[in-house]
Scaffold this motif. Structure first.
Motif, short mmCIF file in Angstrom:
data_model
loop_
_atom_site.label_atom_id
_atom_site.label_comp_id
_atom_site.label_asym_id
_atom_site.label_seq_id
_atom_site.Cartn_x
_atom_site.Cartn_y
_atom_site.Cartn_z
N ASN A 30 0.49 -1.47 -0.04
CA ASN A 30 -0.22 0.01 0.06
C ASN A 30 0.73 1.05 -0.33
OD1 ASN A 30 -2.33 -1.84 0.47
ND2 ASN A 30 -2.94 -1.17 2.33
N PRO A 31 0.22 2.44 -0.02
CA PRO A 31 1.16 3.57 -0.57
C PRO A 31 1.01 3.87 1.20
CG PRO A 31 -1.37 3.85 -0.98
CD PRO A 31 -0.61 2.05 -0.38
N MET A 32 1.98 5.30 1.74
CA MET A 32 1.66 5.98 2.38
C MET A 32 1.33 7.49 2.22
SD MET A 32 5.89 5.88 3.15
CE MET A 32 6.85 5.57 1.70
N GLY A 47 -3.30 12.06 10.78
CA GLY A 47 -3.52 11.03 11.02
C GLY A 47 -2.72 10.93 9.23
N TRP A 48 -2.48 9.71 9.89
CA TRP A 48 -2.23 8.90 8.46
C TRP A 48 -1.99 7.22 8.76
CZ3 TRP A 48 0.71 10.45 12.83
CH2 TRP A 48 1.05 10.16 13.61
N HIS A 49 -1.44 6.64 7.32
CA HIS A 49 -1.96 4.59 7.52
C HIS A 49 -0.23 4.40 7.26
CE1 HIS A 49 -3.34 1.23 5.37
NE2 HIS A 49 -2.25 1.20 4.54
N ALA A 50 -0.26 3.97 9.12
CA ALA A 50 0.41 3.39 9.82
C ALA A 50 0.79 2.33 9.16
CB ALA A 50 -0.25 3.67 11.32
N ARG A 51 0.00 1.30 8.70
CA ARG A 51 0.28 -0.26 8.66
C ARG A 51 -0.02 -0.98 7.95
NH1 ARG A 51 3.33 -4.25 10.78
NH2 ARG A 51 3.13 -6.34 11.27
N ALA A 136 3.53 13.38 -4.14
CA ALA A 136 2.81 12.61 -3.21
C ALA A 136 3.48 11.58 -3.83
CB ALA A 136 1.95 12.99 -3.66
N ARG A 137 3.73 11.63 -5.80
CA ARG A 137 3.68 10.32 -6.65
C ARG A 137 5.37 9.71 -6.21
NH1 ARG A 137 -0.47 9.46 -10.47
NH2 ARG A 137 1.04 8.20 -12.18
N GLU A 138 5.80 11.03 -6.22
CA GLU A 138 7.18 10.37 -5.88
C GLU A 138 8.10 9.66 -5.01
OE1 GLU A 138 9.80 10.51 -7.85
OE2 GLU A 138 11.62 9.67 -7.27
N LEU A 139 6.77 10.73 -3.58
CA LEU A 139 7.02 9.92 -1.96
C LEU A 139 6.87 7.98 -2.10
CD1 LEU A 139 7.55 9.17 1.05
CD2 LEU A 139 4.82 10.27 1.08
N ASN A 140 5.16 7.80 -2.92
CA ASN A 140 5.05 6.41 -3.63
C ASN A 140 5.08 5.53 -4.50
OD1 ASN A 140 3.96 5.41 -0.87
ND2 ASN A 140 2.13 7.67 -0.98
N ALA A 141 6.53 6.51 -5.29
CA ALA A 141 7.32 5.73 -6.93
C ALA A 141 6.59 4.31 -7.14
CB ALA A 141 8.01 6.17 -6.86
N PHE A 143 4.71 1.95 -5.70
CA PHE A 143 3.57 2.49 -5.60
C PHE A 143 2.75 2.62 -7.05
CE2 PHE A 143 -1.51 4.11 -5.19
CZ PHE A 143 -1.78 3.19 -4.89
N PHE A 144 2.91 3.61 -7.11
CA PHE A 144 1.99 4.36 -8.98
C PHE A 144 3.03 3.45 -10.00
CE2 PHE A 144 1.03 7.86 -5.17
CZ PHE A 144 0.10 8.17 -6.49
N PHE A 145 3.98 3.19 -9.99
CA PHE A 145 4.79 2.18 -10.85
C PHE A 145 3.64 0.58 -10.88
CE2 PHE A 145 7.53 -0.66 -12.57
CZ PHE A 145 8.31 -0.36 -14.10
#
Ligand code: AOF
Ligand code: ZN
Length: 363
Positions: A30-32, A47-51, A136-141, A143-145
């Motif tokens: 999953n992405p962050m 909040g954030w997606h922790a796990r 945002a896409r770079e943080l989760n590159a 995932f997007f790939f």
């Protein structure tokens, strides 16, 4: 929208991106994701997606805001999800909380979860999508790939390069070139990878462990991968000695029969592959969505030459290794050092006495 509003949108989304980062190493595949609830200019919930598998960022942030979420603006780094996976749709929570506006960085690219913006708009919520999209896409590159349907992992290539463009001294003796902050950053990067790969030459020369240290433990330890045509990985190497506790995978093109048998007895997984691209396909079938490659020059050059490197991460050190040192890339690879016009620099910042540069291919 006035200029002040646009500036505030960016500020709150930067905060949401910083919160997303707290899930580093814990959320893959999953992405962050991070979220901030704002009312009358005040942050009333974060909040954030922790796990992986856990609550989504928006639900955590809305719960923190409580009843005050009514009429608020929710800033989130990914389009709120519309479908049910391990978690119920976030759009339902946003609609139930009666928020007024949602500002999100990137559209959710998955068929299961995408389309949230439309659902929110249908419920009368204002939605702005695409602010800080590139960040945002770079943080989760990875995932997007993966969401593009690629049948190989996202490949990050990391190397430390001396001021004279080399990765090892003439003797090939392993030598620390980077400072402690850069080394810690490498371990942080390892925590965000599903696999860490090296060529067998580097395995023999450096005898590395390729584990995550100097950083908090990732949810799943990355599998250690050796690109090793003939299965030459020494049985006395740290990788082999620790294989029973933490998996090691050898990918060979013409693996020697006896060496393969000995490696398997020692607890190493050996798989025969037909090419570098095939090796990556094998990793993909094993669930590897992000491969971090840490050398050496031959493997790095082959990845770049075959357009299989999605990021080249270079730690530039002030050290000089002198004449006869091992160059970072084989001549003519088209790497960012010799052909920078083929690459876009996405990061450049000092890190201790070193400089970190990250390059993405211009495709
Ligand atoms: C959001 N907020 O915080 C995250 C989202 O199995 P699930 O239900 O956890 O869904 C995972 C998918 O949901 C993931 O692949 C991505 O598309 C999206 N992640 N969405 O609205 C979040 N982490
Ligand atoms: Zn969600």
């Amino acid at each position: 929208m006035n200029e002040g509003q646009a500036t505030r949108d960016v500020e709150f989304l930067r905060r949401a991106l910083a919160l997303a980062d707290r899930g580093w190493g814990q959320t893959a595949p999953n992405p962050m994701v991070g979220a901030v609830v704002v009312r009358d200019g005040d942050v009333i919930g974060e909040g954030w997606h922790a796990r992986f598998g856990g609550l989504h960022a928006e639900r955590v942030a809305i719960a923190a805001a409580g009843a005050r979420a009514e009429g608020s603006t929710v800033y989130v780094t990914l389009e709120p999800c519309a479908g049910r996976g391990k978690q119920p749709p976030c759009v339902d929570a946003l609609i139930a909380a009666k928020v007024a506006r949602v500002v999100a960085c990137s559209a959710d690219p998955t068929p299961l979860k995408g389309g949230g913006a439309e659902k929110l708009r249908a419920a009368g919520i204002t939605v702005d999508l695409g602010v800080l999209d590139a960040d945002a896409r770079e943080l989760n590159a990875p995932f997007f790939f993966a969401a593009t349907g690629a049948a190989r992992p996202f490949v990050s290539l990391k190397l430390a390069v001396s001021a004279d463009g080399a990765i090892a001294p003439p003797s090939r003796e392993p030598q620390w070139m980077t400072g402690a902050p850069a080394r810690a950053e490498v371990h942080r990067m390892r925590a965000n990878a599903d696999a860490i790969g090296i060529g067998v030459g580097t395995a023999i020369a450096d005898d590395p462990l390729l584990t995550v240290r100097h950083w908090s433990r990732p949810r799943v330890n990355p599998v250690r991968v050796v690109f090793d045509s003939e299965a030459r990985l020494p049985l006395t190497s740290q990788l082999v000695l620790t294989a029973p506790a933490q998996p090691v995978l050898v990918l060979g093109q013409r693996p020697d029969y006896g060496a393969t048998a000995a490696l398997i007895t020692a607890g190493v997984d050996v798989v025969q592959v037909t090419s570098l691209a095939d090796a990556l396909a094998v990793l993909h079938t094993r669930g590897v969505r992000h491969l971090l490659v840490e050398g050496g020059a031959l493997l790095a050059s082959a990845l770049v030459r075959e357009s299989l490197a999605d990021r080249v991460i270079i730690f530039h050190t002030p050290a000089r290794l002198g004449p006869g040192a091992v160059p970072a890339f084989v001549a003519g690879s088209g790497d960012p050092l010799s052909a920078p016009d083929r690459w876009t620099e996405v990061v450049r910042r000092p890190i201790g006495d070193d400089t970190l540069a990250i390059w993405a291919p211009r495709r």
